[in-house]
Motif scaffolding. Structure first.
Motif, PDB file in Angstrom:
ATOM      1  N   LEU A  11       0.807  -1.218   0.000  1.00  0.00           N
ATOM      2  CA  LEU A  11       0.000   0.000   0.000  1.00  0.00           C
ATOM      3  C   LEU A  11       0.839   1.266   0.000  1.00  0.00           C
ATOM      4  O   LEU A  11       0.283   2.355  -0.139  1.00  0.00           O
ATOM      5  N   ALA A  12       2.150   1.156   0.116  1.00  0.00           N
ATOM      6  CA  ALA A  12       3.009   2.343   0.184  1.00  0.00           C
ATOM      7  C   ALA A  12       2.850   3.223  -1.055  1.00  0.00           C
ATOM      8  O   ALA A  12       2.904   4.446  -0.969  1.00  0.00           O
ATOM      9  N   LYS A  13       2.629   2.601  -2.208  1.00  0.00           N
ATOM     10  CA  LYS A  13       2.495   3.390  -3.440  1.00  0.00           C
ATOM     11  C   LYS A  13       1.160   4.123  -3.535  1.00  0.00           C
ATOM     12  O   LYS A  13       0.988   4.986  -4.391  1.00  0.00           O
ATOM     13  N   PHE A  14       0.189   3.810  -2.644  1.00  0.00           N
ATOM     14  CA  PHE A  14      -1.109   4.464  -2.659  1.00  0.00           C
ATOM     15  C   PHE A  14      -1.251   5.561  -1.606  1.00  0.00           C
ATOM     16  O   PHE A  14      -2.288   6.226  -1.554  1.00  0.00           O
ATOM     17  N   VAL A  15      -0.242   5.744  -0.758  1.00  0.00           N
ATOM     18  CA  VAL A  15      -0.325   6.759   0.295  1.00  0.00           C
ATOM     19  C   VAL A  15      -0.419   8.142  -0.346  1.00  0.00           C
ATOM     20  O   VAL A  15       0.288   8.453  -1.302  1.00  0.00           O
ATOM     21  N   ASP A  16      -1.325   8.956   0.168  1.00  0.00           N
ATOM     22  CA  ASP A  16      -1.630  10.303  -0.334  1.00  0.00           C
ATOM     23  C   ASP A  16      -2.235  10.287  -1.734  1.00  0.00           C
ATOM     24  O   ASP A  16      -2.175  11.283  -2.453  1.00  0.00           O
ATOM     25  N   LYS A  17      -2.816   9.166  -2.116  1.00  0.00           N
ATOM     26  CA  LYS A  17      -3.516   9.059  -3.394  1.00  0.00           C
ATOM     27  C   LYS A  17      -4.932   8.551  -3.118  1.00  0.00           C
ATOM     28  O   LYS A  17      -5.219   7.990  -2.071  1.00  0.00           O
ATOM     29  N   GLY A  18      -5.804   8.733  -4.087  1.00  0.00           N
ATOM     30  CA  GLY A  18      -7.187   8.309  -3.948  1.00  0.00           C
ATOM     31  C   GLY A  18      -7.319   6.805  -4.062  1.00  0.00           C
ATOM     32  O   GLY A  18      -6.725   6.185  -4.947  1.00  0.00           O
ATOM     33  N   VAL A  19      -8.102   6.215  -3.159  1.00  0.00           N
ATOM     34  CA  VAL A  19      -8.367   4.778  -3.197  1.00  0.00           C
ATOM     35  C   VAL A  19      -9.854   4.531  -2.984  1.00  0.00           C
ATOM     36  O   VAL A  19     -10.551   5.345  -2.380  1.00  0.00           O
ATOM     37  N   GLN A  20     -10.299   3.405  -3.500  1.00  0.00           N
ATOM     38  CA  GLN A  20     -11.663   2.942  -3.277  1.00  0.00           C
ATOM     39  C   GLN A  20     -11.559   1.674  -2.441  1.00  0.00           C
ATOM     40  O   GLN A  20     -10.781   0.775  -2.773  1.00  0.00           O
ATOM     41  N   VAL A  21     -12.308   1.608  -1.363  1.00  0.00           N
ATOM     42  CA  VAL A  21     -12.239   0.476  -0.442  1.00  0.00           C
ATOM     43  C   VAL A  21     -13.620  -0.162  -0.345  1.00  0.00           C
ATOM     44  O   VAL A  21     -14.609   0.529  -0.072  1.00  0.00           O
ATOM     45  N   LYS A  22     -13.678  -1.470  -0.589  1.00  0.00           N
ATOM     46  CA  LYS A  22     -14.922  -2.212  -0.395  1.00  0.00           C
ATOM     47  C   LYS A  22     -14.791  -2.974   0.919  1.00  0.00           C
ATOM     48  O   LYS A  22     -13.778  -3.624   1.173  1.00  0.00           O
ATOM     49  N   LEU A  23     -15.839  -2.882   1.726  1.00  0.00           N
ATOM     50  CA  LEU A  23     -15.825  -3.477   3.056  1.00  0.00           C
ATOM     51  C   LEU A  23     -16.849  -4.604   3.137  1.00  0.00           C
ATOM     52  O   LEU A  23     -17.809  -4.632   2.362  1.00  0.00           O
ATOM     53  N   ASP A  84      -7.510   6.580  -9.453  1.00  0.00           N
ATOM     54  CA  ASP A  84      -6.917   7.086 -10.693  1.00  0.00           C
ATOM     55  C   ASP A  84      -6.520   5.919 -11.581  1.00  0.00           C
ATOM     56  O   ASP A  84      -5.944   4.937 -11.116  1.00  0.00           O
ATOM     57  N   GLY A  85      -6.856   6.022 -12.847  1.00  0.00           N
ATOM     58  CA  GLY A  85      -6.467   4.984 -13.795  1.00  0.00           C
ATOM     59  C   GLY A  85      -7.454   3.850 -13.920  1.00  0.00           C
ATOM     60  O   GLY A  85      -7.175   2.859 -14.572  1.00  0.00           O
ATOM     61  N   THR A  86      -8.625   3.956 -13.278  1.00  0.00           N
ATOM     62  CA  THR A  86      -9.635   2.919 -13.414  1.00  0.00           C
ATOM     63  C   THR A  86     -10.909   3.535 -13.982  1.00  0.00           C
ATOM     64  O   THR A  86     -11.254   4.672 -13.663  1.00  0.00           O
ATOM     65  N   ASP A  87     -11.582   2.779 -14.833  1.00  0.00           N
ATOM     66  CA  ASP A  87     -12.841   3.209 -15.423  1.00  0.00           C
ATOM     67  C   ASP A  87     -13.868   2.111 -15.258  1.00  0.00           C
ATOM     68  O   ASP A  87     -13.532   0.922 -15.318  1.00  0.00           O
TER      69      ASP A  87
END
Length: 98
Positions: A11-23, A84-87
């Motif tokens: 997850l280090a590459k996603f820090v301070d970037k937008g993420v979508q989390v499914k719970l 970012d980068g997903t459609d």
């Protein structure tokens, strides 16, 4: 095996970037990943929950709910993906008439 356990997800590459989390339980949250630990506990800032339809919990409604700064417990996290980068694409398995 006396060393530190590594998570399967980097997850280090996603820090301070937008993420979508499914719970678990069907909740879906989008926000900026601010931190995490080895148990996959996530800290999201500017979090927004995408609400589900009342009659069909598998469908997302157009409504959202502002949550702000939240902690997602690692035991409830099922999926973490970058925003970012997903459609979103049409489901290729649905019949044309359905």
């Amino acid at each position: 095996m006396a060393g530190r356990k590594e998570t399967a997800l980097d997850l280090a590459k996603f820090v301070d970037k937008g993420v979508q989390v499914k719970l678990t339980g069907g909740r879906q949250v989008t926000g900026t990943l601010k931190g995490y630990d080895q148990l996959l506990n996530l800290v999201l800032d500017e979090a927004i929950e995408c609400e589900r339809e009342q009659d069909d919990p598998l469908k997302l409604s157009g409504k959202t709910r502002q949550l702000g700064l939240i902690v997602c417990r690692g035991t409830a996290v099922m999926l973490v993906s970058p925003t970012d980068g997903t459609d979103e694409i049409a489901n290729p398995f649905l019949a044309d008439g359905a």
